[in-house]
Write a protein that holds these residues in place. Structure first.
Motif, PDB file in Angstrom:
ATOM      1  N   THR A  71      38.806  25.787  39.029  1.00 54.82           N
ATOM      2  CA  THR A  71      37.901  25.093  38.110  1.00 54.82           C
ATOM      3  C   THR A  71      38.562  24.893  36.750  1.00 54.82           C
ATOM      4  N   PRO A  72      38.199  23.812  36.060  1.00 51.96           N
ATOM      5  CA  PRO A  72      38.748  23.591  34.717  1.00 51.96           C
ATOM      6  C   PRO A  72      38.340  24.690  33.747  1.00 51.96           C
ATOM      7  N   VAL A  73      37.191  25.282  33.939  1.00 51.02           N
ATOM      8  CA  VAL A  73      36.680  26.320  33.040  1.00 51.02           C
ATOM      9  C   VAL A  73      37.536  27.582  33.106  1.00 51.02           C
ATOM     10  N   TYR A  74      38.162  27.821  34.244  1.00 52.28           N
ATOM     11  CA  TYR A  74      38.954  29.039  34.420  1.00 52.28           C
ATOM     12  C   TYR A  74      40.025  29.169  33.340  1.00 52.28           C
ATOM     13  N   ARG A  75      40.606  28.052  32.922  1.00 54.75           N
ATOM     14  CA  ARG A  75      41.635  28.099  31.860  1.00 54.75           C
ATOM     15  C   ARG A  75      41.058  28.672  30.568  1.00 54.75           C
ATOM     16  N   GLN A  76      39.775  28.427  30.306  1.00 57.32           N
ATOM     17  CA  GLN A  76      39.137  28.943  29.086  1.00 57.32           C
ATOM     18  C   GLN A  76      38.790  30.429  29.217  1.00 57.32           C
ATOM     19  N   LEU A  77      38.456  30.852  30.431  1.00 62.24           N
ATOM     20  CA  LEU A  77      38.082  32.251  30.636  1.00 62.24           C
ATOM     21  C   LEU A  77      39.297  33.149  30.860  1.00 62.24           C
ATOM     22  N   ARG A  78      40.388  32.590  31.358  1.00 65.19           N
ATOM     23  CA  ARG A  78      41.535  33.393  31.749  1.00 65.19           C
ATOM     24  C   ARG A  78      42.088  34.268  30.633  1.00 65.19           C
ATOM     25  N   PRO A  79      42.139  33.827  29.384  1.00 64.55           N
ATOM     26  CA  PRO A  79      42.663  34.724  28.337  1.00 64.55           C
ATOM     27  C   PRO A  79      41.912  36.058  28.235  1.00 64.55           C
ATOM     28  N   PHE A  80      40.678  36.111  28.689  1.00 63.64           N
ATOM     29  CA  PHE A  80      39.898  37.337  28.605  1.00 63.64           C
ATOM     30  C   PHE A  80      40.200  38.296  29.758  1.00 63.64           C
ATOM     31  N   ILE A  81      40.846  37.789  30.813  1.00 64.52           N
ATOM     32  CA  ILE A  81      41.143  38.629  31.978  1.00 64.52           C
ATOM     33  C   ILE A  81      42.593  38.519  32.434  1.00 64.52           C
ATOM     34  N   ALA A  82      43.394  37.729  31.732  1.00 64.09           N
ATOM     35  CA  ALA A  82      44.739  37.370  32.176  1.00 64.09           C
ATOM     36  C   ALA A  82      45.588  38.559  32.593  1.00 64.09           C
ATOM     37  N   SER A  84      45.270  40.969  34.369  1.00 59.13           N
ATOM     38  CA  SER A  84      44.676  42.300  34.382  1.00 59.13           C
ATOM     39  C   SER A  84      44.503  42.773  35.825  1.00 59.13           C
ATOM     40  N   PRO A  85      44.337  44.069  36.022  1.00 51.62           N
ATOM     41  CA  PRO A  85      44.029  44.552  37.373  1.00 51.62           C
ATOM     42  C   PRO A  85      42.759  43.902  37.920  1.00 51.62           C
ATOM     43  N   MET A  86      41.796  43.619  37.031  1.00 52.37           N
ATOM     44  CA  MET A  86      40.550  42.975  37.465  1.00 52.37           C
ATOM     45  C   MET A  86      40.836  41.598  38.056  1.00 52.37           C
ATOM     46  N   GLU A  87      41.667  40.820  37.381  1.00 52.08           N
ATOM     47  CA  GLU A  87      41.991  39.489  37.885  1.00 52.08           C
ATOM     48  C   GLU A  87      42.677  39.575  39.245  1.00 52.08           C
ATOM     49  N   ALA A  88      43.635  40.463  39.372  1.00 54.09           N
ATOM     50  CA  ALA A  88      44.354  40.617  40.642  1.00 54.09           C
ATOM     51  C   ALA A  88      43.403  41.040  41.758  1.00 54.09           C
ATOM     52  N   MET A  89      42.463  41.912  41.437  1.00 55.17           N
ATOM     53  CA  MET A  89      41.518  42.394  42.440  1.00 55.17           C
ATOM     54  C   MET A  89      40.561  41.277  42.866  1.00 55.17           C
ATOM     55  N   VAL A  90      40.016  40.543  41.900  1.00 51.28           N
ATOM     56  CA  VAL A  90      39.055  39.480  42.202  1.00 51.28           C
ATOM     57  C   VAL A  90      39.695  38.395  43.069  1.00 51.28           C
ATOM     58  N   GLU A  91      40.962  38.106  42.829  1.00 51.02           N
ATOM     59  CA  GLU A  91      41.644  37.083  43.627  1.00 51.02           C
ATOM     60  C   GLU A  91      41.736  37.464  45.097  1.00 51.02           C
ATOM     61  N   GLN A  92      41.561  38.744  45.408  1.00 51.27           N
ATOM     62  CA  GLN A  92      41.634  39.200  46.801  1.00 51.27           C
ATOM     63  C   GLN A  92      40.265  39.322  47.465  1.00 51.27           C
ATOM     64  N   TRP A  93      39.193  39.225  46.701  1.00 54.45           N
ATOM     65  CA  TRP A  93      37.850  39.386  47.258  1.00 54.45           C
ATOM     66  C   TRP A  93      37.488  38.226  48.165  1.00 54.45           C
ATOM     67  N   MET A  94      36.868  38.543  49.270  1.00 54.43           N
ATOM     68  CA  MET A  94      36.423  37.531  50.214  1.00 54.43           C
ATOM     69  C   MET A  94      35.509  36.511  49.523  1.00 54.43           C
ATOM     70  N   LEU A  95      34.620  36.995  48.667  1.00 52.78           N
ATOM     71  CA  LEU A  95      33.651  36.138  48.005  1.00 52.78           C
ATOM     72  C   LEU A  95      34.302  35.016  47.208  1.00 52.78           C
ATOM     73  N   PHE A  96      35.475  35.261  46.654  1.00 55.53           N
ATOM     74  CA  PHE A  96      36.126  34.282  45.788  1.00 55.53           C
ATOM     75  C   PHE A  96      37.273  33.552  46.469  1.00 55.53           C
ATOM     76  N   ASN A  97      37.214  33.422  47.778  1.00 57.45           N
ATOM     77  CA  ASN A  97      38.249  32.697  48.504  1.00 57.45           C
ATOM     78  C   ASN A  97      37.629  31.701  49.460  1.00 57.45           C
ATOM     79  N   ASP A  98      38.302  30.575  49.628  1.00 61.37           N
ATOM     80  CA  ASP A  98      37.910  29.555  50.584  1.00 61.37           C
ATOM     81  C   ASP A  98      38.613  29.818  51.906  1.00 61.37           C
TER      82      ASP A  98
END
Length: 116
Positions: A71-82, A84-98
């Motif tokens: 999403t285009p919005v992700y670029r605006q939010l990414r500095p708050f989580i860039a 980070s372990p949280m970002e790496a973890m969320v990228e692996q969650w089933m909920l956030f994958n197609d």
């Protein structure tokens, strides 16, 4: 677009997920959005969907992505989580994958939800 989505106004334009006050207690604004609007967008353009039927329809739609980094919005939010372990973890969650990654993870998780 239905009238609720077109006229969300008041509550949605006060929602900014970067704001510390929002993170401390998002519940009053989320309640207002859920009660007054089917779908709304916050100040960053993030869609807020608060009703079960609408969330369910969106999650089942192949026209929408579950991957926030698309999403285009992700670029605006990414500095708050860039980076980070949280970002790496969320990228692996089933909920956030197609699919196909979501499908593979769901197949693995399905065993845990079967009756004994």
């Amino acid at each position: 677009m239905n009238d609720a989505a077109a006229n969300f106004g008041d509550a949605a334009d006060r929602v900014d997920m970067r704001d510390p006050g929002w993170r401390a207690d998002p519940h009053p604004l989320l309640r207002e959005l859920r009660e007054r609007h089917a779908v709304a967008r916050d100040v960053l353009g993030i869609w807020l969907v608060g009703r079960y039927a609408d969330v369910n329809a969106g999650l089942r739609s192949t026209k929408l992505s579950r991957e926030p980094w698309r999403t285009p919005v992700y670029r605006q939010l990414r500095p708050f989580i860039a980076d980070s372990p949280m970002e790496a973890m969320v990228e692996q969650w089933m909920l956030f994958n197609d699919p196909p990654k979501h499908t593979r993870l769901r197949r693995l998780a399905n065993h845990a939800f079967r009756p004994p």
